[in-house]
Design an enzyme around this catalytic site. Sequence first.
Site, PDB file in Angstrom:
ATOM      1  CG  HIS A  23      42.129  45.883  37.599  1.00 27.38           C
ATOM      2  ND1 HIS A  23      41.463  46.934  38.194  1.00 27.38           N
ATOM      3  CD2 HIS A  23      41.565  44.762  38.120  1.00 27.38           C
ATOM      4  CE1 HIS A  23      40.536  46.470  38.998  1.00 27.38           C
ATOM      5  NE2 HIS A  23      40.589  45.155  38.994  1.00 27.38           N
ATOM      6  CG  PHE A  24      45.592  41.793  39.374  1.00 34.15           C
ATOM      7  CD1 PHE A  24      46.906  41.616  39.745  1.00 34.15           C
ATOM      8  CD2 PHE A  24      45.110  41.062  38.307  1.00 34.15           C
ATOM      9  CE1 PHE A  24      47.728  40.758  39.080  1.00 34.15           C
ATOM     10  CE2 PHE A  24      45.928  40.193  37.615  1.00 34.15           C
ATOM     11  CZ  PHE A  24      47.237  40.041  38.005  1.00 34.15           C
ATOM     12  NE  ARG A  33      46.575  37.830  33.789  1.00 36.37           N
ATOM     13  CZ  ARG A  33      45.753  37.413  34.757  1.00 36.37           C
ATOM     14  NH1 ARG A  33      44.449  37.333  34.547  1.00 36.37           N
ATOM     15  NH2 ARG A  33      46.218  37.082  35.934  1.00 36.37           N
ATOM     16  CE1 TYR A  83      34.540  44.163  46.607  1.00 38.53           C
ATOM     17  CE2 TYR A  83      34.016  42.317  45.180  1.00 38.53           C
ATOM     18  CZ  TYR A  83      34.116  43.679  45.393  1.00 38.53           C
ATOM     19  OH  TYR A  83      33.795  44.547  44.393  1.00 38.53           O
TER      20      TYR A  83
END
Lengths: 553, 170, 46
Positions: free
Chosen positions: A378-379, A441, A231
């Site tokens: 995803h990231f 990963r 965030y």
Amino acid sequence: MLTTPTYELTKSEKSFVSIHLLFAFVALAIGTLFGPLQAFEFSGVDFYPLLEPVIQSYYQGLTLHGVLNALIFTTFFITGFLTLTTIYGLKRPLKYPLLNQIGFWTMVVGLVMAAVPILLNQASVLYTFYPPLKANVFFYFGLTLVVVGSWIEGYGFIFTWREWRKENPGVRTPLMTFGGLITMVMWQLATLGVAVEILTMLIPWALGWIDGVDPQLARTYFWFTGHPLVYFWLLPAYVSWYAMLPKQAGGKLFSDSLARIAFWLFLLLSVPLGFHHQFVDPGVPAGWKYIHAVLTYSVFFPSMITAFTVIASLERAGRARGGKGWLGWIPKLPWNDPSVSAQLLAGILFFFGGIGGITNASYNINLVIHNTAWVSGHFHLTVASAVALSFMGISYWLVPYLRGKRLWSRKWAVIQTWLWFVGMLIFSNAMHVLGLLGAPRRTPLGEAPYIPEEWSGHLLRTSIGGAILMVSAYMFIYNIARTWWSKKLNAGPGELVEIPAAESVHPAQQTPAKLDWWTPWLIGTVALILVAYGPQLIEQIGNIDLSSPGVMP
Amino acid sequence: MSEETPEVSAETSLHIDPYERNWMRLTVVLLVVFATAVTIAGFALGFQVPSPEERVDPRTVAIGDGPFADPGLREYPDGSYDLYIVSQMFSFSPNEVTVRAGSEVTFYVTSIDVQHGFKLQNTNVNMQIVPGQVSKLTVTFDEPGTYDYICTEYCGSAHAQMYGTLTVEK
Amino acid sequence: MEEIKSTEEEFHPKGTALVLAIFVLVLILLWGTVYLILLSRGMTTV
Ligand code: HEM
Ligand SMILES: [Cu+2]
Ligand SMILES: [Cu+2]
């Protein structure tokens, strides 16, 4: 009618923001290089032997990629950009410019201190540095200084805002400043986890004062910071989406009050949910994982508010530009402005990032994807697109503004944003699929012995996506570098860029004063953190067992 | 400052558009539906995540006479198994295991050096392996076949080579 | 201020609602797919 008063940053303010960006872009230029190399390795095209004199392994490169992109590029860009939103939003200089200078140079010293051991292959521990993988102590010192420097810059913003508040009682804090302040306050609370991890465990251990660490407790400390870290990356992009993009699209912010509510909810909810990164950890009770899963679901809510408010602002702008029907406003948006196209495309990619995020957060569904290539897919939609592509978009006006230039090529810039979009769709889709099939990963898949033949098509697609992304990344760097240094591009009168500050449909002053009132939100935030983390922290610290001596990889 | 300062006493209101209000309601409904589905899978159907099992000393767990000193299968009279696995840079021991189809296997995995991952392909067994902790999950194998268990956490230079194979035979 | 003023009162974000409706459908579809993958791979009990 209100006229928007403009405020011109002084020369020294501009160069202070610029130097943040310079470090950010250099970090991006070096860090990003390894992304495509990793993606090429997946389909067996291995460039690492060529790098051998400098880079010893895939993992050393991956450490550079993670640290330089996700930690350094972001932190330097964010502190620079938020310096601008503080000054420009409040229309006053920093209260203590020297303090911010100290913060910045602390970050620089930290960067150098961390970079040297990484380059010497003495800190190939990836950007999460999970102990008991051990790094040279200067890596930990360096990261600490980067974080402390960012704190100091944040204090500088807060002092400046307090001074402004004294001069402007009762006036709503301008949204761009408000979002920046929330980012930095949240960051201050969030980084306490990693600060405790490094100062009480990793540094004493790396110095040999204690024999071992407690790796489970270290993970808990780390993810106290690790989730809100995302965030910290994202909120500055939201600042641009809420407080600037509507103006760039030719409209106004659809709802000032919901924008503020969303920011408050991010302050409240960013920290107390880090166990969603530890769903499959052995040392955290399932009940607490479940509670954090529910809390993570709740932080989806302000992101959905953001989606609506930002898109509605764009729709309003597109309709004012003549867009008709249900979706006719979309093509009417100024897609030929690279800053706009970057942020619109970043937003579209973020839709998919959000879908992946809610999947990751879904407690037992995490068993399917934990530590697989899915996560990396995803990231790259979130930090490497929603955030990085938005930051590129911001740079397309910010660099010309700061340097008094025209952008070297707007056309190339627009193409660059589309290449990122297309490359990322291919790359991230392939990574998600690979993850579902079981590919791990943080693994050079090209050399792993257990890769079934059926995966090769997807592995190839990561390489193709990676190649397109590489072209895009260096088109960005090149465009910015030309703009930065070329004398021919000096902007004439009338060509000077203005900071796009969006008004809102209902002026901010009509937003309830309560939404500009820190104390209750801060109390709520601290209380929620204590409830969500207190019992487990007491339990895990109470049972601390420093029995893992560790290894330097 | 003065001429641009907006009127401080303006009427305030949240001004929430009805469309947006409905969107927020829909978001909440959606989250409740998802949470319910996850909760049912977790607590009614038995799709669970690991929970604390045991603390061990990574320096001594694989020596002496605990189960990790002699890792491998333990078969019970009812046909179920306990499977103890030690992870270390860069192998699992044992790295080959055979069980009977239809049997229930409980995995106990620990590490004696750094963190590792333990993912059994095509099943939901996926655990972080943390020195000092024992990761535990139980599954039942209905389908005969071979299942690789691979290390999914970076653990050092040969991390990509670290895996083992579980065979389920008729 | 700009041209938009005239449309200010009548503006309803119906296009936004449509975009987000599509998003929700894709979300349910993709999330649901992974949920079903979870269910298809068998129980894990503790
Ligand atoms: C040219 C563009 C890029 C490409 C092709 C790319 C490719 C990759 C690949 C293939 C991996 C996975 C490596 C592995 O798990 O073994 C990776 C990891 C990662 N990337 Fe990128 N990347 C790019 C840009 C970025 C950017 C712009 C950011 C952030 C701002 C970023 C952040 C990360 C992070 C944080 C990781 C995880 C590192 C770790 O697991 O320790 N990447 N990247
Ligand atoms: Cu998270
Ligand atoms: Cu490994």
